[in-house]
Design a protein around this motif. Structure first.
Motif, PDB file in Angstrom:
ATOM      1  N   LEU A  82      26.990  22.052  45.298  1.00 32.03           N
ATOM      2  CA  LEU A  82      26.749  22.931  44.154  1.00 32.03           C
ATOM      3  C   LEU A  82      27.086  22.231  42.849  1.00 32.03           C
ATOM      4  CD1 LEU A  82      28.452  26.153  45.559  1.00 32.03           C
ATOM      5  CD2 LEU A  82      26.024  25.617  45.567  1.00 32.03           C
ATOM      6  N   SER A  83      26.328  22.548  41.806  1.00 33.94           N
ATOM      7  CA  SER A  83      26.703  22.022  40.498  1.00 33.94           C
ATOM      8  C   SER A  83      27.785  22.923  39.927  1.00 33.94           C
ATOM      9  CB  SER A  83      25.489  21.962  39.574  1.00 33.94           C
ATOM     10  OG  SER A  83      24.959  23.247  39.389  1.00 33.94           O
ATOM     11  N   TRP A  84      28.704  22.350  39.201  1.00 28.05           N
ATOM     12  CA  TRP A  84      29.876  23.070  38.696  1.00 28.05           C
ATOM     13  C   TRP A  84      29.480  23.882  37.481  1.00 28.05           C
ATOM     14  CZ3 TRP A  84      34.338  23.777  41.047  1.00 28.05           C
ATOM     15  CH2 TRP A  84      35.438  24.231  40.311  1.00 28.05           C
ATOM     16  N   LYS A  85      29.525  25.166  37.602  1.00 26.71           N
ATOM     17  CA  LYS A  85      29.224  26.095  36.515  1.00 26.71           C
ATOM     18  C   LYS A  85      30.526  26.750  36.059  1.00 26.71           C
ATOM     19  CE  LYS A  85      24.710  25.875  37.079  1.00 26.71           C
ATOM     20  NZ  LYS A  85      24.154  24.674  36.593  1.00 26.71           N
ATOM     21  N   PRO A  86      30.605  27.197  34.799  1.00 25.48           N
ATOM     22  CA  PRO A  86      31.848  27.818  34.328  1.00 25.48           C
ATOM     23  C   PRO A  86      32.331  28.977  35.200  1.00 25.48           C
ATOM     24  CG  PRO A  86      30.426  27.343  32.472  1.00 25.48           C
ATOM     25  CD  PRO A  86      29.627  27.040  33.716  1.00 25.48           C
ATOM     26  N   ALA A  87      31.448  29.872  35.599  1.00 26.62           N
ATOM     27  CA  ALA A  87      31.873  31.011  36.418  1.00 26.62           C
ATOM     28  C   ALA A  87      32.401  30.535  37.771  1.00 26.62           C
ATOM     29  CB  ALA A  87      30.720  31.987  36.618  1.00 26.62           C
ATOM     30  N   TYR A  88      31.779  29.537  38.323  1.00 24.95           N
ATOM     31  CA  TYR A  88      32.227  28.962  39.586  1.00 24.95           C
ATOM     32  C   TYR A  88      33.625  28.372  39.421  1.00 24.95           C
ATOM     33  CZ  TYR A  88      31.861  25.979  43.787  1.00 24.95           C
ATOM     34  OH  TYR A  88      32.067  25.359  44.988  1.00 24.95           O
ATOM     35  N   GLY A  89      33.866  27.727  38.292  1.00 29.03           N
ATOM     36  CA  GLY A  89      35.174  27.148  38.012  1.00 29.03           C
ATOM     37  C   GLY A  89      36.261  28.202  37.882  1.00 29.03           C
ATOM     38  N   TYR A  90      35.966  29.271  37.140  1.00 28.05           N
ATOM     39  CA  TYR A  90      36.947  30.349  36.993  1.00 28.05           C
ATOM     40  C   TYR A  90      37.301  30.942  38.350  1.00 28.05           C
ATOM     41  CZ  TYR A  90      36.243  30.273  31.939  1.00 28.05           C
ATOM     42  OH  TYR A  90      36.173  29.889  30.634  1.00 28.05           O
ATOM     43  N   PHE A  91      36.278  31.223  39.153  1.00 29.32           N
ATOM     44  CA  PHE A  91      36.519  31.798  40.475  1.00 29.32           C
ATOM     45  C   PHE A  91      37.252  30.811  41.380  1.00 29.32           C
ATOM     46  CE2 PHE A  91      35.255  32.469  44.894  1.00 29.32           C
ATOM     47  CZ  PHE A  91      35.786  33.735  45.092  1.00 29.32           C
ATOM     48  N   GLY A  92      36.861  29.535  41.325  1.00 28.53           N
ATOM     49  CA  GLY A  92      37.494  28.523  42.176  1.00 28.53           C
ATOM     50  C   GLY A  92      38.975  28.361  41.891  1.00 28.53           C
ATOM     51  N   ILE A  93      39.336  28.237  40.626  1.00 26.57           N
ATOM     52  CA  ILE A  93      40.745  28.079  40.254  1.00 26.57           C
ATOM     53  C   ILE A  93      41.519  29.357  40.573  1.00 26.57           C
ATOM     54  CG2 ILE A  93      42.359  27.665  38.355  1.00 26.57           C
ATOM     55  CD1 ILE A  93      40.755  25.186  39.174  1.00 26.57           C
ATOM     56  N   PHE A  94      40.900  30.517  40.309  1.00 27.70           N
ATOM     57  CA  PHE A  94      41.541  31.785  40.652  1.00 27.70           C
ATOM     58  C   PHE A  94      41.813  31.847  42.155  1.00 27.70           C
ATOM     59  CE2 PHE A  94      41.651  36.150  42.037  1.00 27.70           C
ATOM     60  CZ  PHE A  94      42.403  36.783  41.075  1.00 27.70           C
ATOM     61  N   PHE A  95      40.808  31.530  42.952  1.00 31.54           N
ATOM     62  CA  PHE A  95      40.944  31.585  44.413  1.00 31.54           C
ATOM     63  C   PHE A  95      42.016  30.624  44.913  1.00 31.54           C
ATOM     64  CE2 PHE A  95      39.851  29.505  48.422  1.00 31.54           C
ATOM     65  CZ  PHE A  95      40.007  30.575  49.295  1.00 31.54           C
ATOM     66  N   LEU A  96      42.017  29.391  44.423  1.00 34.82           N
ATOM     67  CA  LEU A  96      42.988  28.403  44.891  1.00 34.82           C
ATOM     68  C   LEU A  96      44.419  28.807  44.544  1.00 34.82           C
ATOM     69  CD1 LEU A  96      40.988  25.175  44.066  1.00 34.82           C
ATOM     70  CD2 LEU A  96      41.556  26.030  46.348  1.00 34.82           C
ATOM     71  N   THR A  97      44.624  29.348  43.354  1.00 36.06           N
ATOM     72  CA  THR A  97      45.958  29.803  42.968  1.00 36.06           C
ATOM     73  C   THR A  97      46.376  31.001  43.813  1.00 36.06           C
ATOM     74  OG1 THR A  97      45.562  29.037  40.701  1.00 36.06           O
ATOM     75  CG2 THR A  97      47.392  30.554  41.034  1.00 36.06           C
ATOM     76  N   ALA A  98      45.449  31.946  44.012  1.00 35.37           N
ATOM     77  CA  ALA A  98      45.756  33.118  44.826  1.00 35.37           C
ATOM     78  C   ALA A  98      46.030  32.716  46.274  1.00 35.37           C
ATOM     79  CB  ALA A  98      44.606  34.121  44.762  1.00 35.37           C
ATOM     80  N   PHE A  99      45.258  31.756  46.773  1.00 39.01           N
ATOM     81  CA  PHE A  99      45.454  31.280  48.144  1.00 39.01           C
ATOM     82  C   PHE A  99      46.850  30.680  48.304  1.00 39.01           C
ATOM     83  CE2 PHE A  99      45.169  27.900  51.330  1.00 39.01           C
ATOM     84  CZ  PHE A  99      44.733  28.623  52.432  1.00 39.01           C
ATOM     85  N   ASP A 100      47.254  29.848  47.365  1.00 39.04           N
ATOM     86  CA  ASP A 100      48.586  29.243  47.409  1.00 39.04           C
ATOM     87  C   ASP A 100      49.666  30.322  47.393  1.00 39.04           C
ATOM     88  OD1 ASP A 100      50.850  27.469  47.083  1.00 39.04           O
ATOM     89  OD2 ASP A 100      50.702  27.799  44.925  1.00 39.04           O
TER      90      ASP A 100
END
Length: 145
Positions: A82-100
């Protein structure tokens, strides 16, 4: 540079609160390592940062290592096809922090060392995740060639 960044982030975490909640900024360094050099690097950086976090907290060793290590590992796969889009980035960082946060709290609760209620932990983790997601425009995977 990694050790200096870790020192600065741990110092900020220890001294700063945002609306009464301590930020979880070191996960961003683990994610950066995964974004930059792939899953293995993210895993090693995350596990090391988690070890330091567990050691500084005075609790048991392991929950932070596991949560940050796995988040760093997953971050190495986020760029993918996937190409990195701003919304994808917000969700990705949110998910990784929540996962941790979820892995760390669940590990502590399973071992009988939970220091708060599940609802309070969910609120804190969600708040930390929202705060960290603001770094998405700056923290992004390298472009695949």
């Amino acid at each position: 540079a990694f050790f200096l960044a870790a020192f600065v982030l741990f110092s900020i975490e220890a001294r700063v609160t945002v609306f009464g909640i301590r930020p979880c900024l070191t996960i961003l360094l683990a994610c950066f390592a995964g974004f930059k050099d792939g899953p293995r690097s993210g895993l090693l950086a995350g596990a090391f940062l988690g070890l330091l976090e567990d050691g500084f907290s005075g609790g048991i060793l392991g929950p932070g290592m596991f949560g940050k290590g796995m988040a760093g590992y997953i971050s190495g796969y986020l760029a993918g096809p996937l190409s990195w889009k701003p919304a994808y980035g917000y969700f990705g960082i949110f998910f990784l922090t929540a996962f941790d946060g979820a892995v760390s709290f669940t590990s502590l609760a399973a071992l009988g060392h939970a220091t708060t209620t599940t609802s309070n932990a969910a609120f804190v983790v969600a708040s930390q995740s929202l705060l960290n997601s603001l770094s998405a425009p700056v923290l992004r995977p390298r472009e695949k060639r």
